[in-house]
Design an enzyme around this catalytic site. Structure first.
Site, PDB file in Angstrom:
ATOM      1  N   CYS A 135      37.810  -7.212  15.128  1.00  8.71           N
ATOM      2  CA  CYS A 135      37.241  -5.857  15.254  1.00  8.71           C
ATOM      3  C   CYS A 135      36.750  -5.375  13.896  1.00  8.71           C
ATOM      4  O   CYS A 135      37.540  -4.937  13.054  1.00  8.71           O
ATOM      5  CB  CYS A 135      38.306  -4.910  15.807  1.00  8.71           C
ATOM      6  SG  CYS A 135      37.796  -3.187  15.851  1.00  8.71           S
TER       7      CYS A 135
ATOM      8  N   CYS B  39      37.377  -1.651  13.106  1.00  6.75           N
ATOM      9  CA  CYS B  39      38.775  -1.337  12.769  1.00  6.75           C
ATOM     10  C   CYS B  39      39.090  -1.775  11.337  1.00  6.75           C
ATOM     11  O   CYS B  39      39.641  -1.021  10.546  1.00  6.75           O
ATOM     12  CB  CYS B  39      39.745  -2.069  13.688  1.00  6.75           C
ATOM     13  SG  CYS B  39      39.436  -1.876  15.431  1.00  6.75           S
ATOM     14  N   ASP B  40      38.756  -3.022  11.040  1.00  6.72           N
ATOM     15  CA  ASP B  40      39.313  -3.661   9.844  1.00  6.72           C
ATOM     16  C   ASP B  40      38.307  -3.886   8.722  1.00  6.72           C
ATOM     17  O   ASP B  40      38.694  -4.273   7.620  1.00  6.72           O
ATOM     18  CB  ASP B  40      39.932  -5.014  10.238  1.00  6.72           C
ATOM     19  CG  ASP B  40      40.964  -4.860  11.352  1.00  6.72           C
ATOM     20  OD1 ASP B  40      41.593  -3.801  11.410  1.00  6.72           O
ATOM     21  OD2 ASP B  40      41.114  -5.784  12.157  1.00  6.72           O
TER      22      ASP B  40
END
Ligand code: NAP
Length: 541
Positions: free
Chosen positions: A364, A367-368
């Site tokens: 992701c 997200c990261d």
């Protein structure tokens, strides 16, 4: 509040956001003190962000009372604060600490933390509050987050709520990984959210409330269990499993036809779209963030049907003309079930992939990716639209990104390929990643060239795997629904499955996986539910 990391002078909270904020801040009951330990020298943009945020919030409500301290001050020492920015919420009463600026997605949770600390009321259920009141040992919760992670806010909300519900025993620390890289490295926390209780990892990703509360109580990972109660069974015409575009659209159409509907979502509302950085092919929106689009769909849906987030359908069986379903929180009896459970990222099965998951291996980018934004080197594996979209997002936030693909050309659409070229994103074709290597975190990959089978080592800081999806078909299997060879649900034109009363829509049915198709399928499935229920004669051979 503006979702900008480095706001310009005086445009920090827009006038529109201020109007909205004033309404939210009217919910404050008692004054809230925030001790903000800020530095003028270190970590400058984030310290400035925190100072402006608190100053402008205080200007909007006299109940918000920031106290600015410098590192090394007596007060900073009293609370053991060594990092900046650090924000302590109502510290004379609660142990709630934001280590890092509450920017981006975390701005909203910070605001909610202030509202909860002001009233002393958390968002937890009565059952969770009761469980927490039985805790007689101290517990420290750490939640590692990034400002762009769509899964993080709900996890943060649970942690802050636990610290409010049992203020004498529970402390909650929200740690932003980009600003606290040393802590992220110490805890091997590059995938967010990641939750530690008493410095022991208990979960990666958003966790259901019941699981999280048990983890706080036991300081150990806990498995989800089905609700065992015999009373209070919820009666519905239709239970929809999955709150992605298909499930949400179906709920709107079903309720508007008079079908009493509930949507059950185990994780994040919005499914895969919620973690898609940018959507450019949903008609009506030239360019929109995936999570924003899904927020809008969810807002529209809840005007008609309830969405029960944090619930997973764990047991399902057919009894006569009805279905009995059990989630971790409740029992349901329904006349029809719509499976809109979508698909999840495919694992590559590489040596090192599991070992380094959360420690540099990610599925992701939104997200990261933020952690890698100052020119860290990452690879995106894959040749489809997801790989191209994620690579463009990573490049855009300042990551040094390269795509690695096993064939001699990408299958991503031409428009995206043109954008990759325009952004000078290197693409290693005919190349297969054979192994992920590292120590505490990812350090390198071994790549094989398809032409001569030579293997070379490339140093990298992170790897984003974007090689398609696998269907989430566990619930379909429990209900005895027919699947194709790849595990997708077989359906007829009306999105009926082989099991009378069970319907399916969206990515779980395979084929062309687009938001527009999921939305269309959701509406067709809802129409079939309506026809079958109102005819009293479900049309399956
Ligand atoms: P996809 O289209 O199935 O592509 C997967 C890619 O990963 C392919 O290039 C495939 O290689 C490669 N791959 C598969 N297994 C591999 C392995 N074990 N090792 C290395 N490479 C591997 O998946 P996707 O890109 O995730 O897209 C899924 C669906 O979502 C598609 O329908 C896509 O159109 C949609 N989507 C759309 C957008 C958009 O419209 N902007 C954005 C994201 C996703 P081969 O080419 O060799 O098979």
């Amino acid at each position: 509040m503006d979702r900008k990391m480095k706001p310009k002078e005086n445009t920090f909270i827009s006038e529109d956001s201020k109007k909205h904020l004033k309404k939210e801040l009217a919910l404050l009951t008692d004054p809230v003190t925030i001790i903000a330990v800020l530095s003028d020298e270190q970590n400058k943009p984030f310290n400035e962000f925190s100072r402006k945020l608190l100053t402008e919030l205080a200007a909007l409500s006299e109940k918000i009372r920031p106290v600015f301290e410098k590192p090394g001050s007596v007060v900073a020492g009293q609370y053991g604060v060594t990092r900046t920015p650090t924000l302590l919420v109502q510290p004379e009463r609660y142990h709630i600490r934001y280590t890092g600026a509450p920017a981006g997605e975390e701005a909203q949770t910070f605001l909610l933390a202030l509202i909860m600390a002001s009233s002393g009321q958390s968002v937890l259920s009565e059952a969770s509050k009761k469980r927490l009141s039985e805790l007689h040992e101290n517990r420290n919760i750490k939640v590692f987050v990034s400002p762009t992670c769509p899964y993080c806010p709900l996890q943060v909300l649970l942690a802050v709520s636990a610290a409010i519900a049992n203020s004498s025993r529970v402390s909650a620390e929200i740690i932003e990984i980009y600003e606290n890289k040393d802590l992220a490295e110490e805890y091997n926390s590059f995938t967010v959210p990641q939750v530690f209780v008493d410095d022991r990892i208990v979960g990666r990703g958003l966790q259901p409330e019941e699981v999280f509360i048990e983890e706080v109580l036991t300081a150990a990972p806990v498995k989800l269990k089905a609700f065992e109660g015999t009373e209070g069974i919820i009666e519905k015409d239709l239970v929809i499993a999955g709150a992605g575009p298909a499930g949400l659209t179906a709920a709107i159409y079903a309720e508007r036809s008079g079908i009493k509907t509930v949507v059950i979502e185990k994780g994040n509302i919005g499914g895969q779209v919620a973690i898609t950085p940018v959507v450019e092919n949903y008609p009506g929106f030239t360019r929109i963030g995936g999570s924003t689009l899904m927020d809008m769909m969810a807002q529209q849906t809840i005007q008609y049907a309830d969405i029960h987030q944090g619930e997973e359908v764990l047991e399902a069986r057919k009894k006569g003309d009805f279905f009995e379903l059990r989630t971790n929180r409740a029992a349901y009896r329904a006349r029809a079930v719509l499976l809109a459970t979508g698909a999840e990222s495919r694992k590559a099965g590489l040596p090192g992939e599991t070992e380094f998951a959360g420690r540099g291996v990610s599925y992701c980018a939104s997200c990261d990716g933020y952690y890698f934004k100052d020119g860290k080197k990452v690879l995106v594996i894959g040749g489809g639209n997801t790989a191209a979209t994620e690579a463009l997002y990573l490049k855009n936030i300042g990551v040094d990104v390269t795509i690695v693909h096993r064939r001699d050309s990408l299958r991503a659409e031409q428009y995206l390929r043109d954008r990759l070229a325009a952004n000078n994103i290197p693409i290693l074709l005919n190349s297969t990643v054979k192994e992920i290597q590292g120590d505490k975190s990812v350090r390198a990959v071994a790549i094989e060239n398809a032409a001569d089978h030579s293997v070379s080592t490339m140093p990298v800081d992170g790897i984003f795997i974007a090689i398609g999806y696998v269907p989430n078909n566990q619930l379909a299997k429990k209900l005895g629904v027919d699947l194709d060879a790849e595990g997708y649900i077989k359906i007829d034109k009306g999105h009926r499955t082989n099991v009378k009363g069970v319907y399916a829509a969206g990515d779980i049915t395979g084929g062309f996986k687009q938001i527009v198709t999921a939305v269309g399928q959701g509406s067709i499935a809802a129409e079939s539910v309506f026809e079958d229920i109102s005819a009293g004669d479900r049309k399956i051979d």
